[in-house]
Design a protein around this motif. Sequence first.
Motif, short mmCIF file in Angstrom:
data_model
loop_
_atom_site.label_atom_id
_atom_site.label_comp_id
_atom_site.label_asym_id
_atom_site.label_seq_id
_atom_site.Cartn_x
_atom_site.Cartn_y
_atom_site.Cartn_z
N PHE A 183 -21.16 -93.27 -31.04
CA PHE A 183 -22.13 -92.79 -30.10
C PHE A 183 -20.57 -92.29 -28.64
O PHE A 183 -19.86 -91.60 -29.31
CB PHE A 183 -23.20 -92.76 -28.88
CG PHE A 183 -23.03 -92.36 -27.41
CD1 PHE A 183 -23.79 -91.59 -27.28
CD2 PHE A 183 -22.54 -92.70 -26.41
CE1 PHE A 183 -23.77 -90.61 -25.38
CE2 PHE A 183 -22.99 -92.42 -25.33
CZ PHE A 183 -23.21 -91.19 -24.50
N GLN A 222 -17.30 -91.65 -30.12
CA GLN A 222 -17.46 -89.32 -30.38
C GLN A 222 -16.82 -89.76 -29.14
O GLN A 222 -15.96 -88.46 -28.66
CB GLN A 222 -18.57 -89.32 -29.95
CG GLN A 222 -18.74 -87.99 -30.51
CD GLN A 222 -20.62 -87.28 -31.48
OE1 GLN A 222 -20.16 -87.88 -31.61
NE2 GLN A 222 -20.35 -86.49 -30.78
N HIS A 229 -26.26 -88.54 -32.83
CA HIS A 229 -24.33 -88.61 -33.12
C HIS A 229 -23.37 -89.71 -34.13
O HIS A 229 -22.51 -89.78 -33.83
CB HIS A 229 -24.05 -90.07 -31.66
CG HIS A 229 -24.49 -89.01 -30.51
ND1 HIS A 229 -25.88 -89.63 -29.95
CD2 HIS A 229 -23.54 -88.22 -29.35
CE1 HIS A 229 -26.49 -88.36 -28.28
NE2 HIS A 229 -24.51 -88.16 -28.26
N ASN A 243 -17.53 -81.90 -26.79
CA ASN A 243 -18.65 -82.43 -27.01
C ASN A 243 -19.43 -82.16 -25.45
O ASN A 243 -19.45 -82.26 -24.67
CB ASN A 243 -17.61 -84.28 -26.56
CG ASN A 243 -18.79 -85.38 -27.35
OD1 ASN A 243 -20.21 -84.79 -27.01
ND2 ASN A 243 -18.32 -86.52 -26.87
#
Lengths: 291, 95
Positions: free
Chosen positions: A48, A51, A134, B59
């Motif tokens: 997570f 990312q 994730h 994202n």
Amino acid sequence: MDYYKTLEGTGLSLLFLALVFIPMEKVFPAKPRQGIFRSHWVTDLFYFLGQYLLWGFGVIWALSYFSFWLNDIVPHTFRHKITGQPWWLQAIEVIVLSDFIIYWGHRLQHKAGFLWRFHKVHHSAQHLDWLAAHREHPLDSIYTIGLINLPAFIIGFPLETLSALIAFRGIWAIYIHSNVRLPLGPLRMLIGSPELHHWHHDLDRDRGNYANISPIMDIIFGTYVCPDHEPEKFGIPESFPKNYFAQLSQPLLPKKKSRSSEPAEVRTTIARINYDEAETGKLESQLEELN
Amino acid sequence: MRRNKTLRIFTLAFFCLLILGFIAFKTGAVDRYFNQAEVVNGERKDSISLGEIDSILSNPTMLSTSKSVIAIDQKIKFPAKAKAGKDSLAATPKK
């Protein structure tokens, strides 16, 4: 972007997602015995953070590059016609085109050995929840995001009119990985749900349910799977590193020849037997403790 | 049993509300970026940052409260970088 702000945004996102999904996982659990801090949750937290704090910038760069490169492929007059359509029509076009491309791209990830090396990082999760969503290799992310955006980049759908759809799709992608079982009834033929996507994460690499936002592509191409119960176990049959950094580097290392000479079905069966033995062992020790 | 049912309904409503709020937040952010930017003393001031727009592409679940100040001369160079954001659409990496 200011790095401090990125850090703040990451913290806010983590808080928000925890607030959205933890109550759902507690009230509508798919696997009731799975806790919030189940094994390897730290690895998924690393994914997570990676990312949001690191790899996102690489993905943005790749998208900008793709966009710049593809910009002149389609005539501007055609793009103007597209942007002149009602927003709902654009939304349908985007869903259908993106889902078609990502469906075949995703099937290829499961078929082609080179792509599977990166994609299996995502499938290595043995527990599914909102955080495990994730778990993805950065190169796998670039591939997926590139594909899912391909029609948009080429045709030129405007972000202004479709941002709600993008936001919805983003959060829904996390939802379908969450430890939630909330059957949608007949709606599950139109929109993806955890009960479908959990089967995609079954030990069997070719189990099905490859589509993205809607399972229609799976229905059309015969890969739709929807048993009335949860899969017994998630993950991949072969052994895989548990550590974040080892998982990131593993797909880039030369392929080992040792165990993988066995067919995939045999490895899946062996993994199921090992799992059953481990579960039996746990039950036996619990029984001994009770005695 | 009844208490259990109330809890389930409440949780579901809470979930739907947060999801809708999130979508409204993201949509509002994009709308503000494209339609409500101010120019003060030669600088473009946005209620959200370029990073927030970029995050829509790469994202979508990224939340940011950051404001941005983009100098006008930089803004002229901006479209080359922002093409992905302005002219196109992206979505989630998850499968």
